[in-house]
Write a protein that holds these residues in place. Structure first.
Motif, PDB file in Angstrom:
ATOM      1  N   GLU A 117       0.827  -1.207   0.000  1.00 45.14           N
ATOM      2  CA  GLU A 117       0.000   0.000   0.000  1.00 45.14           C
ATOM      3  C   GLU A 117       0.863   1.259   0.000  1.00 45.14           C
ATOM      4  O   GLU A 117       0.592   2.229  -0.715  1.00 45.14           O
ATOM      5  CB  GLU A 117      -0.919  -0.013   1.215  1.00 45.14           C
ATOM      6  N   LEU A 118       1.936   1.252   0.810  1.00 41.92           N
ATOM      7  CA  LEU A 118       2.828   2.412   0.877  1.00 41.92           C
ATOM      8  C   LEU A 118       3.480   2.691  -0.476  1.00 41.92           C
ATOM      9  O   LEU A 118       3.488   3.839  -0.961  1.00 41.92           O
ATOM     10  CB  LEU A 118       3.910   2.166   1.933  1.00 41.92           C
ATOM     11  N   LEU A 119       4.010   1.648  -1.115  1.00 43.19           N
ATOM     12  CA  LEU A 119       4.659   1.835  -2.406  1.00 43.19           C
ATOM     13  C   LEU A 119       3.669   2.305  -3.466  1.00 43.19           C
ATOM     14  O   LEU A 119       4.003   3.123  -4.339  1.00 43.19           O
ATOM     15  CB  LEU A 119       5.341   0.531  -2.845  1.00 43.19           C
ATOM     16  N   SER A 120       2.441   1.812  -3.362  1.00 40.93           N
ATOM     17  CA  SER A 120       1.407   2.248  -4.295  1.00 40.93           C
ATOM     18  C   SER A 120       1.137   3.744  -4.159  1.00 40.93           C
ATOM     19  O   SER A 120       0.960   4.452  -5.163  1.00 40.93           O
ATOM     20  CB  SER A 120       0.120   1.456  -4.055  1.00 40.93           C
ATOM     21  N   ARG A 121       1.140   4.248  -2.945  1.00 40.08           N
ATOM     22  CA  ARG A 121       0.915   5.676  -2.725  1.00 40.08           C
ATOM     23  C   ARG A 121       2.031   6.519  -3.348  1.00 40.08           C
ATOM     24  O   ARG A 121       1.812   7.660  -3.748  1.00 40.08           O
ATOM     25  CB  ARG A 121       0.811   5.985  -1.229  1.00 40.08           C
ATOM     26  N   PHE A 122       3.229   5.962  -3.418  1.00 32.73           N
ATOM     27  CA  PHE A 122       4.339   6.684  -4.041  1.00 32.73           C
ATOM     28  C   PHE A 122       4.326   6.563  -5.570  1.00 32.73           C
ATOM     29  O   PHE A 122       5.150   7.172  -6.244  1.00 32.73           O
ATOM     30  CB  PHE A 122       5.678   6.161  -3.510  1.00 32.73           C
ATOM     31  N   GLY A 123       3.412   5.711  -6.121  1.00 33.91           N
ATOM     32  CA  GLY A 123       3.295   5.602  -7.558  1.00 33.91           C
ATOM     33  C   GLY A 123       3.858   4.330  -8.164  1.00 33.91           C
ATOM     34  O   GLY A 123       3.871   4.165  -9.392  1.00 33.91           O
ATOM     35  N   PHE A 124       4.353   3.394  -7.338  1.00 33.17           N
ATOM     36  CA  PHE A 124       4.871   2.138  -7.865  1.00 33.17           C
ATOM     37  C   PHE A 124       3.706   1.256  -8.308  1.00 33.17           C
ATOM     38  O   PHE A 124       2.682   1.167  -7.607  1.00 33.17           O
ATOM     39  CB  PHE A 124       5.675   1.395  -6.794  1.00 33.17           C
ATOM     40  N   ASP A 125       3.859   0.579  -9.450  1.00 31.06           N
ATOM     41  CA  ASP A 125       2.819  -0.370  -9.852  1.00 31.06           C
ATOM     42  C   ASP A 125       3.062  -1.706  -9.163  1.00 31.06           C
ATOM     43  O   ASP A 125       4.057  -1.890  -8.438  1.00 31.06           O
ATOM     44  CB  ASP A 125       2.763  -0.517 -11.375  1.00 31.06           C
ATOM     45  N   MET A 126       2.138  -2.661  -9.358  1.00 29.13           N
ATOM     46  CA  MET A 126       2.209  -3.920  -8.646  1.00 29.13           C
ATOM     47  C   MET A 126       3.484  -4.696  -8.968  1.00 29.13           C
ATOM     48  O   MET A 126       4.111  -5.288  -8.091  1.00 29.13           O
ATOM     49  CB  MET A 126       0.972  -4.775  -8.960  1.00 29.13           C
ATOM     50  N   GLU A 127       3.881  -4.696 -10.204  1.00 36.00           N
ATOM     51  CA  GLU A 127       5.091  -5.435 -10.574  1.00 36.00           C
ATOM     52  C   GLU A 127       6.319  -4.850  -9.885  1.00 36.00           C
ATOM     53  O   GLU A 127       7.173  -5.585  -9.370  1.00 36.00           O
ATOM     54  CB  GLU A 127       5.284  -5.411 -12.091  1.00 36.00           C
ATOM     55  N   GLN A 128       6.407  -3.523  -9.875  1.00 36.32           N
ATOM     56  CA  GLN A 128       7.542  -2.880  -9.215  1.00 36.32           C
ATOM     57  C   GLN A 128       7.530  -3.166  -7.703  1.00 36.32           C
ATOM     58  O   GLN A 128       8.571  -3.464  -7.095  1.00 36.32           O
ATOM     59  CB  GLN A 128       7.486  -1.367  -9.449  1.00 36.32           C
ATOM     60  N   ALA A 129       6.341  -3.077  -7.087  1.00 31.53           N
ATOM     61  CA  ALA A 129       6.225  -3.330  -5.651  1.00 31.53           C
ATOM     62  C   ALA A 129       6.648  -4.755  -5.321  1.00 31.53           C
ATOM     63  O   ALA A 129       7.397  -5.002  -4.359  1.00 31.53           O
ATOM     64  CB  ALA A 129       4.797  -3.068  -5.183  1.00 31.53           C
ATOM     65  N   CYS A 130       6.177  -5.715  -6.121  1.00 27.57           N
ATOM     66  CA  CYS A 130       6.510  -7.111  -5.849  1.00 27.57           C
ATOM     67  C   CYS A 130       8.005  -7.369  -6.032  1.00 27.57           C
ATOM     68  O   CYS A 130       8.610  -8.139  -5.281  1.00 27.57           O
ATOM     69  CB  CYS A 130       5.703  -8.027  -6.764  1.00 27.57           C
TER      70      CYS A 130
END
Length: 567
Positions: A117-130
């Motif tokens: 959730e935190l990375l998503s708020r910074f603009g990372f997509d799911m692939e980048q977060a994973c």
């Protein structure tokens, strides 16, 4: 995102299979979660700050639990990076910046969700977060994991787990790997050891955990390790503060240790867990500008081999150092410190003296803490069965038919003790040896835990129970010694070397009593000898302080630092 998709996409969780893990849950795993204000305070003290290029550093969290430290660290890391760079290069540049371990997959699930959730708020997509989480997070036992890199920062709240909750085989493996697991050391001890050894030169470890290891017996090897190549930069006593999200019975402290040769240590005590207060305190501790509502002192020579760390008042520390340089130890001037008998089965060995159906020379009148609460001995009539000869050898039961019958009737309880299993041929011995000659010796009796020293004179009629320490002397008059031990001098030595309990209570244990310094009795002027004995006879604490301070030659300021008057 549901939990299956998290784990499928990360392809992350491969539990360590070297040894079976204990089925520990929640608090049994030492899982106590840290308030965000406390987390930020530790990160600030460690210097993991968003105005630094954090992507150029590496941070390790050895037991991330529900992610209290990791979430705040990642937030700082990404904030720092995006000030000068873009998301296009973030995954490549950030994937080596964090490493976190958690042994329990169920606990880690919440951290995965929070970080996603935190990375998503910074603009990372799911692939980048994973990709980032797959690189950062390890489902493994930190103490057994293969770690080849070193780190600039090691932060966290290591698990507090007693040895008896860890399977024997796993505990044996830990012991084979970690030099600091000694005596009854809790699991956080090897966590600190490995964290320190994984630091780069000049790097920082910042932990919050129980402070017991800084002074007690089992912390000795870890203190020795620190003294060999590390520097205790900051120590913040957090006892009786709201440092955690739940109430804890441990005695927490924050300590920041760097991998460099030592210098002075900056110390603060019991700050309010408030974001503003802690931010100001961190700045002052780190030598920054501004002021703090919490006093900060700077102390040198805190670390000396395996010796306990003195982290209290600078005034009191100076007095201790002066007395240590001027006077011999208590046991060097004819005194002996001991502890009363532990039987391992008091229900079998201890009872009303007159009702213990054994031979008269096979029982001893027993004195306990309950007998001395008034400040003098008021015996309540208990006795202890004695299976030992005067020389400390175990008696032959065939020579004592009543004793044999008494013990056989309680064999199930007595033989179940570990000491009986180890020595089945003398299954009936008490854990501690009993030395009957001690009964008739005059002695001072001191309870283990007390707010002030309750030192009681005993004329040689009773044998002490294991909840009492005793002092005998071949040189000092015990009445005079009683006055010294009732004074602020005794509390000074016990206080700086022992671990303080809740409510300000101290542990008056043998190891701390032995640190008290005394002049030789023959060198004490006759007038002072008489005044010490009279002060003890009267039970006057203020007079005990006044005369004892005269004995040690303390000046007005030193007397005030010990809570006495300047007269």
């Amino acid at each position: 995102m549901n939990e299956n998709s998290v784990f499928e996409q990360l392809a992350l969780w491969n539990p360590h299979a070297t040894l079976p893990q204990a089925p520990l849950l929640g608090k049994e795993r030492g899982a106590v979660y840290t308030r965000l204000e406390t987390v930020d305070f530790i990160l600030n003290l460690a210097g993991y700050l968003p105005d630094r290029p954090l992507h150029l550093y590496t941070l390790l969290e050895p037991s991330f639990g529900n992610g209290d430290f990791l979430v705040r660290a990642v937030e700082r890391l990404v904030t720092s990076y995006l000030r000068t760079s873009s998301l296009d290069t973030a995954v490549h540049d950030l994937r080596s910046a964090i490493m976190g371990f958690e042994i329990d997959p169920a606990t880690a699930e919440g951290t995965v969700e929070r970080l996603t959730e935190l990375l998503s708020r910074f603009g990372f997509d799911m692939e980048q977060a994973c990709t980032l989480l797959g690189a950062w997070l390890k489902n493994d036992d930190f103490l057994l994991a293969d770690i080849s890199s070193r780190f600039d920062f090691v932060v966290g709240n290591p698990p507090y787990v007693r040895q008896e909750l860890i399977p024997d085989r796993l505990m044996a493996e830990y012991r084979s790997r970690y030099e600091t697991i000694y005596d009854r050391a809790d699991l956080y001890i090897p966590f600190i050891e490995r964290g320190l050894k994984l630091l780069k030169d000049g790097a920082i470890l910042g932990f919050i955990c129980a402070d017991r290891w800084m002074k007690n017996k089992y912390g000795g090897p870890l203190r020795a390790l620190v003294s060999r190549g590390y520097h205790l930069k900051y120590y913040v006593d957090m006892v009786d503060t709201q440092a955690f999200l739940t109430e804890v019975s441990a005695y927490p402290a924050i300590f920041v240790i760097s991998r460099e040769r030592g210098g002075k240590t900056r110390i603060a005590h019991r700050p309010k867990v408030d974001a503003t207060v802690l931010k100001q305190l961190a700045s002052v501790l780190a030598g920054g500008e501004g002021s703090s509502s919490v006093p900060v002192i700077e102390v040198g020579n805190v670390i000396s081999g395996s010796e306990p760390w003195i982290l209290d008042s600078l005034d009191q520390l100076n007095i201790v150092r002066k007395l240590e340089a001027s006077f011999p130890l208590l046991e060097e001037v004819g005194c002996k410190v001991g502890i009363g008998v532990a039987t391992g089965a008091d229900k079998a060995y201890v009872g009303k003296f007159d009702e213990l159906d054994v031979e008269p020379d096979r029982k001893l009148p027993l004195v306990t803490t309950k007998d001395i609460v008034s400040g003098s001995v008021k015996w309540q009539g208990l006795g202890v069965v004695n299976p030992f000869n005067n020389d400390g050898t175990v008696v032959d039961l065939n020579s004592y038919p009543k004793l044999k019958r008494y013990l056989e009737a309680r064999r199930d309880v007595i033989a179940a003790r570990n000491c009986a299993k180890r020595n089945p041929h003398v299954w009936y011995r008490t854990i501690d040896r009993i030395y009957p000659p001690l009964l008739s010796e005059k002695k001072l009796l001191i309870p283990d835990i007390k707010g002030e020293a309750n030192v009681v004179y005993e004329t040689g009629q009773y044998y002490p129970h294991h909840n009492l320490y005793y002092i005998t002397s071949s040189e000092w008059d015990l009445r005079a010694l009683q006055a010294v031990l009732r004074s602020g001098i005794a509390r000074l030595f016990v206080g700086v070397y022992s671990t303080q309990m809740r409510g300000g209570y101290l542990r008056y244990q043998a190891q701390y009593l032995r640190r008290i310094r005394l002049p030789r009795w023959s060198e004490v002027p006759t007038e002072l000898q008489d005044k010490l004995k009279e002060a003890a006879r009267l039970g006057d604490t203020e007079e005990c302080n006044r005369v004892t301070f005269d004995l040690y030659g303390l000046d007005t300021n030193q007397r005030a630092a010990l809570g006495g008057n300047g007269n």
